[in-house]
Design an enzyme around this catalytic site. Structure first.
Site, mmCIF file in Angstrom:
data_model
loop_
_atom_site.group_PDB
_atom_site.id
_atom_site.type_symbol
_atom_site.label_atom_id
_atom_site.label_comp_id
_atom_site.label_asym_id
_atom_site.label_seq_id
_atom_site.Cartn_x
_atom_site.Cartn_y
_atom_site.Cartn_z
ATOM 1 N N TYR A 157 0.941 -1.227 -0.069
ATOM 2 C CA TYR A 157 0.068 -0.005 -0.041
ATOM 3 C C TYR A 157 1.016 1.261 -0.008
ATOM 4 C CZ TYR A 157 -3.232 3.511 1.633
ATOM 5 O OH TYR A 157 -4.070 4.673 1.670
ATOM 6 N N LYS A 161 1.168 4.289 -2.909
ATOM 7 C CA LYS A 161 0.751 5.595 -2.803
ATOM 8 C C LYS A 161 1.848 6.514 -3.072
ATOM 9 C CE LYS A 161 -3.643 5.551 -1.424
ATOM 10 N NZ LYS A 161 -4.615 6.315 -2.507
HETATM 11 N N1 NAD Z 1 -9.024 6.834 5.673
HETATM 12 C C1 NAD Z 1 -8.107 7.009 5.902
HETATM 13 O O1 NAD Z 1 -7.544 7.142 7.327
HETATM 14 C C2 NAD Z 1 -7.078 7.314 4.982
HETATM 15 C C3 NAD Z 1 -5.613 7.414 5.155
HETATM 16 C C4 NAD Z 1 -4.764 7.837 4.174
HETATM 17 C C5 NAD Z 1 -5.109 7.824 2.864
HETATM 18 N N2 NAD Z 1 -6.474 7.340 2.526
HETATM 19 C C6 NAD Z 1 -6.994 7.434 1.279
HETATM 20 O O2 NAD Z 1 -8.171 7.949 0.853
HETATM 21 C C7 NAD Z 1 -8.947 7.336 0.214
HETATM 22 C C8 NAD Z 1 -10.328 7.057 0.524
HETATM 23 O O3 NAD Z 1 -10.186 6.207 1.699
HETATM 24 P P1 NAD Z 1 -11.502 5.460 2.349
HETATM 25 O O4 NAD Z 1 -11.167 5.506 3.985
HETATM 26 O O5 NAD Z 1 -12.849 6.063 2.125
HETATM 27 O O6 NAD Z 1 -11.199 4.042 1.728
HETATM 28 P P2 NAD Z 1 -12.393 3.169 1.425
HETATM 29 O O7 NAD Z 1 -11.794 1.862 1.381
HETATM 30 O O8 NAD Z 1 -13.555 3.104 2.293
HETATM 31 O O9 NAD Z 1 -13.103 3.442 -0.061
HETATM 32 C C9 NAD Z 1 -12.453 3.166 -1.129
HETATM 33 C C10 NAD Z 1 -13.312 3.245 -2.214
HETATM 34 O O10 NAD Z 1 -12.699 3.003 -3.641
HETATM 35 C C11 NAD Z 1 -13.509 2.086 -4.296
HETATM 36 N N3 NAD Z 1 -12.706 1.109 -4.977
HETATM 37 C C12 NAD Z 1 -11.795 0.057 -4.635
HETATM 38 N N4 NAD Z 1 -11.179 -0.231 -5.827
HETATM 39 C C13 NAD Z 1 -11.540 0.251 -6.890
HETATM 40 C C14 NAD Z 1 -11.568 0.226 -8.136
HETATM 41 N N5 NAD Z 1 -10.667 -0.689 -8.756
HETATM 42 N N6 NAD Z 1 -12.087 0.883 -9.219
HETATM 43 C C15 NAD Z 1 -13.151 1.960 -8.728
HETATM 44 N N7 NAD Z 1 -13.191 2.153 -7.199
HETATM 45 C C16 NAD Z 1 -12.741 1.148 -6.364
HETATM 46 C C17 NAD Z 1 -14.293 1.249 -3.057
HETATM 47 O O11 NAD Z 1 -15.354 0.512 -3.723
HETATM 48 C C18 NAD Z 1 -14.446 2.250 -2.150
HETATM 49 O O12 NAD Z 1 -15.800 2.733 -2.527
HETATM 50 C C19 NAD Z 1 -8.285 6.299 -0.554
HETATM 51 O O13 NAD Z 1 -7.314 6.656 -1.626
HETATM 52 C C20 NAD Z 1 -7.396 5.958 0.753
HETATM 53 O O14 NAD Z 1 -6.245 5.114 0.207
HETATM 54 C C21 NAD Z 1 -7.557 7.070 3.807
#
Ligand code: NAD
Length: 251
Positions: A157, A161
């Protein structure tokens, strides 16, 4: 030319932080394309937005698939005429299994890169002709604070990123002369409605102890940064990377 009525495409906006991005853009009057690999979730969020008076369509799309991404952007263009803002939020994240890098399989490594890195590349490639032609575009790529800190058992991961951040640097230099900006927002510790196994309650205590701001993050904390880079006013800012991380100490 700065648009007055904008079209915003948010990938992975069927749940979590992306859902909040989509809602926030709709609330400020933008027309929103809610794209997700989960068709039902995308349509549900689009319906939520329409029910509150906003304009949105739900589109099923796998960002790792070139044909699917091209069809997604075409759908946006058919419905709303163009794309002004792309938020590359879709990622393999909450569904991830953590494991030591020595135990990762080639398939696991490739599948996460296919979505988190190739997906960003394909979506940028698909919107670029529209943004260049209208001489306006805002691309916001969602990375993560773990690119700065590293994290054990999370190498696939973290590396995916990191690729987003490196790609964004080149993207910004190629698109700048068309008044298309590309910036990165890197969240940390954001709690959404989606449960995940990658942070336990015990880990939260020690994580928050390392914050300057002593709380967990909310999706709204990330919305503020994304809306800023996506705004018409941010047209002189590109190739930047902003941590939304509560002032986490990297020691
Ligand atoms: N939540 C956190 O603390 C956090 C921290 C750092 C980075 N992020 C980043 O923020 C973003 C959102 O995080 P989140 O917590 O909402 O994650 P999440 O896993 O809840 O949501 C990810 C979404 O992406 C969709 N997805 C997955 N694979 C896909 C594909 N191949 N095509 C289209 N859609 C796809 C999923 O269906 C889901 O709706 C992500 O990029 C994550 O890496 C989140």
């Amino acid at each position: 030319m700065e648009p007055t009525s904008r079209v915003v495409l948010v990938t992975g906006s069927g749940q979590g932080i992306g859902r909040k991005f989509a809602q926030a853009f709709a609330e400020q009057g933008d027309r929103v394309v809610v794209a997700d690999i989960n068709a039902e979730a995308a349509e549900r969020v689009a319906e939520e937005i329409r029910a509150s008076g906003g304009q949105a369509i739900g589109v099923a799309a796998d960002v790792s698939d070139k044909a699917g991404v091209d069809a997604m952007v075409q759908r946006a263009v058919d419905e709303f005429g163009t794309v002004h803002v792309l938020v590359n939020n879709a990622a393999m994240f909450s569904s991830l299994t953590m494991k030591p890098f020595e135990e990762l399989t080639v398939e696991e490594w490739d599948s996460i890169f296919a979505v988190n890195a190739r997906g960003v590349f394909l979506c940028c490639q698909a919107v670029a002709p529209h943004m260049k032609a209208q001489r306006f575009g805002r691309i916001v790529n969602i990375s993560s604070s773990v690119v700065v800190t590293g994290r054990a058992n999370y190498a696939h991961y973290v590396a995916s990123k990191g690729a987003v951040q490196a790609f964004n640097k080149s993207l910004a230099t190629e698109l700048g002369s068309f008044d298309v900006t590309a910036n990165v927002v890197s969240p940390h510790g954001i709690v959404t409605e989606v449960p995940r196994d990658t942070i336990t309650e015990d880990q939260w205590d020690s994580i928050i102890a390392g914050h300057a701001i002593k709380r967990k993050g909310t999706p709204e904390d990330v919305v503020a940064a994304v809306r800023f880079f996506a705004s018409n006013e941010a047209g002189y800012i590109t190739g930047q990377s902003l941590l939304v991380d509560a002032g986490l100490r990297y020691t």
